[in-house]
Design a protein around this motif. Structure first.
Motif, PDB file in Angstrom:
ATOM      1  N   GLU A  43       0.833  -1.214   0.000  1.00  0.00           N
ATOM      2  CA  GLU A  43       0.000   0.000   0.000  1.00  0.00           C
ATOM      3  C   GLU A  43       0.862   1.256   0.000  1.00  0.00           C
ATOM      4  N   GLY A  44       1.890   1.243  -0.849  1.00  0.00           N
ATOM      5  CA  GLY A  44       2.719   2.441  -1.032  1.00  0.00           C
ATOM      6  C   GLY A  44       3.804   2.634   0.014  1.00  0.00           C
ATOM      7  N   GLN A  45       3.805   1.818   1.057  1.00  0.00           N
ATOM      8  CA  GLN A  45       4.819   1.953   2.111  1.00  0.00           C
ATOM      9  C   GLN A  45       5.904   0.893   1.936  1.00  0.00           C
ATOM     10  N   VAL A  46       7.176   1.286   2.186  1.00  0.00           N
ATOM     11  CA  VAL A  46       8.253   0.296   2.114  1.00  0.00           C
ATOM     12  C   VAL A  46       8.144  -0.612   3.339  1.00  0.00           C
ATOM     13  N   ILE A  47       8.073  -1.915   3.099  1.00  0.00           N
ATOM     14  CA  ILE A  47       7.966  -2.858   4.227  1.00  0.00           C
ATOM     15  C   ILE A  47       9.153  -3.820   4.284  1.00  0.00           C
ATOM     16  N   GLY A  48      10.130  -3.637   3.409  1.00  0.00           N
ATOM     17  CA  GLY A  48      11.306  -4.508   3.457  1.00  0.00           C
ATOM     18  C   GLY A  48      12.085  -4.437   2.163  1.00  0.00           C
ATOM     19  N   LEU A  49      12.969  -5.407   1.972  1.00  0.00           N
ATOM     20  CA  LEU A  49      13.763  -5.433   0.748  1.00  0.00           C
ATOM     21  C   LEU A  49      14.103  -6.866   0.364  1.00  0.00           C
ATOM     22  N   THR A  50      14.446  -7.031  -0.906  1.00  0.00           N
ATOM     23  CA  THR A  50      14.810  -8.364  -1.369  1.00  0.00           C
ATOM     24  C   THR A  50      16.293  -8.604  -1.094  1.00  0.00           C
ATOM     25  N   THR A  51      16.690  -9.883  -1.108  1.00  0.00           N
ATOM     26  CA  THR A  51      18.110 -10.186  -0.953  1.00  0.00           C
ATOM     27  C   THR A  51      18.676 -10.875  -2.194  1.00  0.00           C
ATOM     28  N   SER A  52      17.899 -11.750  -2.818  1.00  0.00           N
ATOM     29  CA  SER A  52      18.366 -12.354  -4.069  1.00  0.00           C
ATOM     30  C   SER A  52      17.164 -12.944  -4.798  1.00  0.00           C
ATOM     31  N   GLY A  53      17.390 -13.334  -6.042  1.00  0.00           N
ATOM     32  CA  GLY A  53      16.293 -13.913  -6.802  1.00  0.00           C
ATOM     33  C   GLY A  53      16.783 -14.541  -8.081  1.00  0.00           C
ATOM     34  N   GLY A  54      15.845 -14.997  -8.886  1.00  0.00           N
ATOM     35  CA  GLY A  54      16.202 -15.614 -10.155  1.00  0.00           C
ATOM     36  C   GLY A  54      14.984 -16.294 -10.749  1.00  0.00           C
ATOM     37  N   TYR A  55      15.197 -16.814 -11.941  1.00  0.00           N
ATOM     38  CA  TYR A  55      14.099 -17.492 -12.631  1.00  0.00           C
ATOM     39  C   TYR A  55      14.271 -18.996 -12.480  1.00  0.00           C
ATOM     40  N   GLY A  56      13.204 -19.666 -12.068  1.00  0.00           N
ATOM     41  CA  GLY A  56      13.232 -21.118 -11.955  1.00  0.00           C
ATOM     42  C   GLY A  56      12.697 -21.727 -13.234  1.00  0.00           C
ATOM     43  N   TYR A  57      13.570 -22.303 -14.031  1.00  0.00           N
ATOM     44  CA  TYR A  57      13.169 -22.774 -15.362  1.00  0.00           C
ATOM     45  C   TYR A  57      12.250 -23.988 -15.296  1.00  0.00           C
ATOM     46  N   THR A  58      12.388 -24.823 -14.253  1.00  0.00           N
ATOM     47  CA  THR A  58      11.521 -25.993 -14.174  1.00  0.00           C
ATOM     48  C   THR A  58      10.117 -25.580 -13.744  1.00  0.00           C
ATOM     49  N   VAL A  59      10.042 -24.759 -12.713  1.00  0.00           N
ATOM     50  CA  VAL A  59       8.716 -24.356 -12.219  1.00  0.00           C
ATOM     51  C   VAL A  59       8.165 -23.171 -13.009  1.00  0.00           C
ATOM     52  N   GLN A  60       9.027 -22.591 -13.839  1.00  0.00           N
ATOM     53  CA  GLN A  60       8.641 -21.456 -14.679  1.00  0.00           C
ATOM     54  C   GLN A  60       8.053 -20.306 -13.872  1.00  0.00           C
ATOM     55  N   LYS A  61       8.825 -19.979 -12.839  1.00  0.00           N
ATOM     56  CA  LYS A  61       8.411 -18.860 -11.981  1.00  0.00           C
ATOM     57  C   LYS A  61       9.628 -17.990 -11.686  1.00  0.00           C
ATOM     58  N   SER A  62       9.379 -16.712 -11.534  1.00  0.00           N
ATOM     59  CA  SER A  62      10.420 -15.826 -11.035  1.00  0.00           C
ATOM     60  C   SER A  62      10.311 -15.839  -9.514  1.00  0.00           C
ATOM     61  N   LEU A  63      11.412 -16.110  -8.848  1.00  0.00           N
ATOM     62  CA  LEU A  63      11.383 -16.360  -7.401  1.00  0.00           C
ATOM     63  C   LEU A  63      12.385 -15.455  -6.699  1.00  0.00           C
ATOM     64  N   ALA A  64      12.148 -15.217  -5.413  1.00  0.00           N
ATOM     65  CA  ALA A  64      13.063 -14.333  -4.689  1.00  0.00           C
ATOM     66  C   ALA A  64      12.964 -14.566  -3.186  1.00  0.00           C
ATOM     67  N   PHE A  65      13.996 -14.126  -2.491  1.00  0.00           N
ATOM     68  CA  PHE A  65      13.938 -14.009  -1.037  1.00  0.00           C
ATOM     69  C   PHE A  65      13.807 -12.537  -0.683  1.00  0.00           C
ATOM     70  N   ALA A  66      13.030 -12.268   0.375  1.00  0.00           N
ATOM     71  CA  ALA A  66      12.909 -10.883   0.841  1.00  0.00           C
ATOM     72  C   ALA A  66      12.830 -10.884   2.361  1.00  0.00           C
ATOM     73  N   TYR A  67      13.311  -9.825   2.962  1.00  0.00           N
ATOM     74  CA  TYR A  67      13.091  -9.586   4.389  1.00  0.00           C
ATOM     75  C   TYR A  67      12.023  -8.512   4.513  1.00  0.00           C
ATOM     76  N   VAL A  68      10.925  -8.870   5.173  1.00  0.00           N
ATOM     77  CA  VAL A  68       9.809  -7.930   5.309  1.00  0.00           C
ATOM     78  C   VAL A  68       9.316  -7.935   6.755  1.00  0.00           C
ATOM     79  N   ARG A  69       8.464  -7.003   7.072  1.00  0.00           N
ATOM     80  CA  ARG A  69       7.888  -6.996   8.425  1.00  0.00           C
ATOM     81  C   ARG A  69       7.146  -8.312   8.643  1.00  0.00           C
ATOM     82  N   PRO A  70       7.244  -8.864   9.864  1.00  0.00           N
ATOM     83  CA  PRO A  70       6.752 -10.223  10.109  1.00  0.00           C
ATOM     84  C   PRO A  70       5.298 -10.464   9.719  1.00  0.00           C
TER      85      PRO A  70
END
Ligand SMILES: Cc1cc2nc3c(=O)[nH]c(=O)nc-3n(C[C@H](O)[C@H](O)[C@H](O)COP(=O)(O)OP(=O)(O)OC[C@H]3O[C@@H](n4cnc5c(N)ncnc54)[C@H](O)[C@@H]3O)c2cc1C
Length: 807
Positions: free
Chosen positions: A743-770
């Motif tokens: 909702e327009g507010q920063v709640i965290g940030l990503t740390t890494s990501g990539g495309y999973g070719y088998t599952v055909q999804k773009s995936l990532a890790f993020a640290y966000v408010r619990p």
């Protein structure tokens, strides 16, 4: 005044870096017990002659935090100390000349949103409104940072010194440190012209002299002192007539900065050729103070001419002053801030090439590290131990010159710089190259990144590109057939002895394996935060094989050595260079390897997470049934001299199964599908296992370093918590560092990501408010300026039950 004979901390060097640290150690409460010693007047090294710019335009979150701290503190210092700092909050504009640079600006804008400094991407018209003298030919956009500016370096440094003194710190000037002795009780004796002082911690903040200071304790400190010039013009009446100061301009075309200095112009050049090392071959003179070098116009003239094209107004005036001074440049441009390798309580706060901007921030986070055991930002990229012995003088110089040339050049994701390479190449390197491998460098090691099937070169950039499908092919070869990859770069130790088990049990959080078993475990600090990640294989009751990340070789060597108690029967051997590693993974890996060994590789005798010393193709290897790609597979740790022979045997045996080479790009795709977190990226010195949602690797039924802190962390709600997400992207995946919005507010940030070719999804890790980590929760991740919908996943996108690994 008589000098103190004892202090908790002695800082050597009174430039921006040393004084920045002094100030923040005092602020952390150590003021009465910290001493700074300077051989001349404060700032008489590189600091006094600097141009004083303090940019905030930095993509890396941690470095940007460092810059942001300076830009927040410097404007307040005068009111706090009574000492003027010459702060000019004029902001800055950096030019983008290409679409890729514009993408980069969007990345930095994400960092700005995360940290909270103001940055706008503006067009040529707006640039000319802010600087009516500039010709914007070829400029497609500007990154306008509004909260930065420039200071008078000496005044600002002196203001921090006054602030530190006000908090109890002591400064001794005109007193050269002559040497440092390590005493048997672990303290140091710092020998100076005015007497000796003993202390618990020594900090080397000696700027261009820091390599010589480190050498007293046998420590190698890698940087190159480069000569850098700026010129100040005569007064420009049009500048004098203005009410508002021009922003600092940073321009890749002339590789220069230019700005208003009072009513004059100031132009600094990072020439891209004929760069010069200060004191080359002769070394710095201890007696030197406020040293400058003769102007060398020839070197900078071609670049100066480009500045004149941009700012024709400079052509109408003469040059009043030239400053040619020395700055230390490191291998990767980041400063050296943290523990020196091999000597407990010897710290570095040096190697900064933008030390005016970075002095306060480096001081702040190093002070946290020294006082509390850790900083609140990830210090991996600053830790002096990120370079090993491979970084000799020739390597360091080659990299430092390149970093200097690249000051305003954008190094695109995927782009490789050849300088100094290969530093650590294995016997397979040439063969890999012949097969089309493109290598990337990590801790000096050359590692295959991908294999070009048809000679094509990567069109580097921030978005998916012409090798997207090639990586997909490598990925699928591992998932569907069998892949082989050399990953020699693990740091490796043999730890043995009657007390080895007790020792490792004490310093790691997971349960140690039984003989033949493998565990993933972490060493935590007393504060419960990650110090390192070990994969431990128990080869015998009293013999363990430890693996950790490549960049941890020196850090973990210290961690292990310093944790050993007197009298403990533990022998620690660094065997990093003795072994290479071949990863053989995929559903046919067992079929392939069974052709090369008598060892039964079925689950009946070789289960997942087991390791054995066996022969493969007649070569003794440590075979570990573990991998980072999430398939049936083995890591073969093979004597370095025999890796090529083993590779040939694996390849020959694998042809009937469609064996394929793969590299680190495919590995990232494979691991992100399996939701494997990375040490130094997801798991850092800022994070406890509670925040990382990794408590399954922590055994609270045993004693270990950091346990109390982990228990305490469980009792409070974490500020941020890690989650694993699927992202709805267009043509760019998460790279790490992108802001997360709700909702327009920063709640965290990503740390890494990539495309999973088998599952055909773009995936990532993020640290966000619990409250946002529950599976199914949605939020947005801003990738290159585009808000992309993300959904928290409950488990790994691929084979969450590990059936493939256990097959
Ligand atoms: C021309 C030029 C322009 C620059 N412009 C900018 C800019 O615009 N913005 C920016 O951020 N940076 C700029 N820099 C870089 C900046 O000057 C340095 O990064 C910064 O000053 C480094 O600070 P320091 O404290 O590490 O080193 P120094 O300022 O060199 O301090 C180290 C101190 O250690 C002392 N010392 C060494 N050995 C001993 C000993 N044995 N005993 C006691 N004392 C000792 C030295 O006398 C010295 O005072 C510029 C540099 C140059 C050359």
């Amino acid at each position: 005044m008589n000098m103190k004979t004892h202090a908790r901390v002695v800082i050597i060097g009174g430039g921006m870096m040393g004084v920045g640290l002094l100030y923040h150690l005092a602020e952390e409460g150590w003021g009465n017990d910290v001493v700074l010693i300077e051989k001349g007047e404060l700032t008489s090294g590189s600091t006094w002659h600097a141009a004083g710019q303090c940019p905030s335009f930095i993509a890396n979150y941690n470095m940007a935090m460092i810059h942001h701290h300076g830009n927040t503190l410097y404007p307040k210092l005068e009111a706090m100390t009574g000492q003027a700092t010459g702060w000019h909050g004029c902001g800055g504009i950096r030019f983008a000349l290409s679409q890729e640079e514009l993408d980069y600006f969007k990345l930095v804008q994400g960092t700005a949103a995360n940290i909270g400094f103001r940055m706008e991407i503006i067009g040529p018209d707006e640039i000319r409104r802010l600087n009516p003298f500039v010709d914007t030919k070829g400029v497609i956009a500007g990154a306008w940072t509004l909260d930065d500016g420039h200071v008078d370096p000496s005044s600002c440094c002196n203001a921090m010194a006054i602030g530190a003194r006000n908090m109890g710190a002591t400064i001794y000037k005109y007193n050269r440190v002559l040497g440092i002795d390590k005493l048997p009780n672990g303290e140091f004796k710092v020998r100076t012209q005015n007497g000796d002082i003993t202390c618990q911690h020594v900090v080397n903040a000696a700027g261009c002299y820091a390599d010589r200071v480190s050498a007293w304790l046998g420590v190698k400190t890698q940087f190159t002192n480069m000569l850098h010039q700026y010129v100040v013009t005569e007064e420009i009446p049009e500048f004098a007539a203005r009410d508002v100061e021009l922003p600092v301009m940073r321009d890749p075309y002339p590789n220069a900065y230019y700005r208003q200095e009072q009513n004059s112009g100031l132009i600094g050049i990072y020439e891209r050729a004929n760069t010069v090392e200060a004191w080359a071959g002769v070394g710095q003179k201890w007696e030197a103070e406020n040293e400058l070098f003769a102007p060398d116009f020839d070197r900078i003239m071609p670049w100066l001419e480009r500045v004149m094209e941009r700012m024709p107004i400079f052509e109408s005036v003469g040059i009043m002053r030239v400053i040619n001074g020395a700055i230390s440049h490191t291998i990767d441009s980041n400063p050296l801030v943290g523990p020196a390798p091999g000597v407990k309580n010897f710290w570095l706060c040096t190697g900064s090439s933008i030390g005016i901007a970075q002095g306060a921030g480096c001081g702040k986070y190093l002070a946290q590290w020294m006082v509390h055991g850790d900083a609140e930002i990830n210090m991996t990229g600053l830790d002096p131990r990120r370079f090993g012995d491979y970084a000799d003088k020739a390597y360091t110089d080659a990299k430092a010159h390149r970093e200097y040339w690249d000051m305003y050049d954008l190094v695109l994701p995927g782009e490789e710089r050849p300088e100094g390479r290969p530093a650590r190449a294995t016997p397979l390197y040439a063969k890999q190259k012949a097969k089309g491998a493109v290598h990337t460098e990590g801790f000096g090691w050359e590692r295959p990144k991908w294999y070009s099937p048809d000679g094509r070169e990567e069109e580097c950039g921030f978005r998916r590109n012409n090798i997207f499908d090639v990586i997909g092919d490598e990925h699928r070869a591992v998932r569907e057939r069998v892949g082989v990859m050399e990953l020699p770069s693990f740091s490796k130790w043999d730890v043995s002895g009657a007390d080895a088990a007790a020792f490792l049990d004490r310093i790691t959080a997971n349960k140690l394996p039984k003989v033949g078993g493998i565990v993933l475990t972490h060493a935590l600090g007393e504060n419960g935060r990650y110090q390192t990640e070990f994969t431990i294989t128990r080869l015998a009751e009293d013999r363990f094989y430890l693996l950790s990340a490549s960049f941890c070789q020196l850090r973990d060597g210290d961690l292990l050595a310093f944790a050993q108690r007197e009298g403990e029967d533990v022998v620690i051997r660094d065997i990093t260079m003795d072994y290479s590693v071949l990863i053989v993974a995929g559903p046919h890996s067992r079929d392939l390897l069974s052709k090369l060994t008598d060892q039964d590789l079925t689950n009946a005798s070789f289960r997942w997470l087991n390791g054995k010393e066996i022969e493969v193709a007649g070569i003794p290897v440590r075979a570990l049934r573990v991998n980072y790609v999430g398939e049936l597979g083995w890591e073969l740790h093979v004597p370095m001299a025999q890796v090529a022979e083993l590779y040939d045997a694996v390849w020959a045996a694998g042809e009937e199964f469609g064996v394929a080479d793969f590299g680190t790009y495919a590995m990232n795709s494979l691991r992100i599908e399996k939701a494997y977190a990375g040490f130094g990226v997801e798991l850092t010195n800022e994070i406890t296992p509670v925040e990382a949602a990794m408590e399954r690797f922590v055994r609270l039924d045993k004693a270990f370093v950091g346990k109390e802190a982990v228990l305490a962390a469980k009792e409070r709600e974490p500020r941020l918590q890690m989650c694993y997400v699927e992202v709805n992207v267009s043509d760019a995946d998460v790279a790490g560092g992108e802001p997360v919005f709700h909702e327009g507010q920063v709640i965290g940030l990503t740390t890494s990501g990539g495309y999973g070719y088998t599952v055909q999804k773009s995936l990532a890790f993020a640290y966000v408010r619990p409250q946002f980590t529950k599976p199914g929760t949605t939020f947005e991740i801003e990738i290159l300026g585009e808000r992309c919908a993300a959904t928290v996943l409950a488990e790994a996108a691929y084979d969450a039950g590990n059936a493939r690994l256990k097959a």
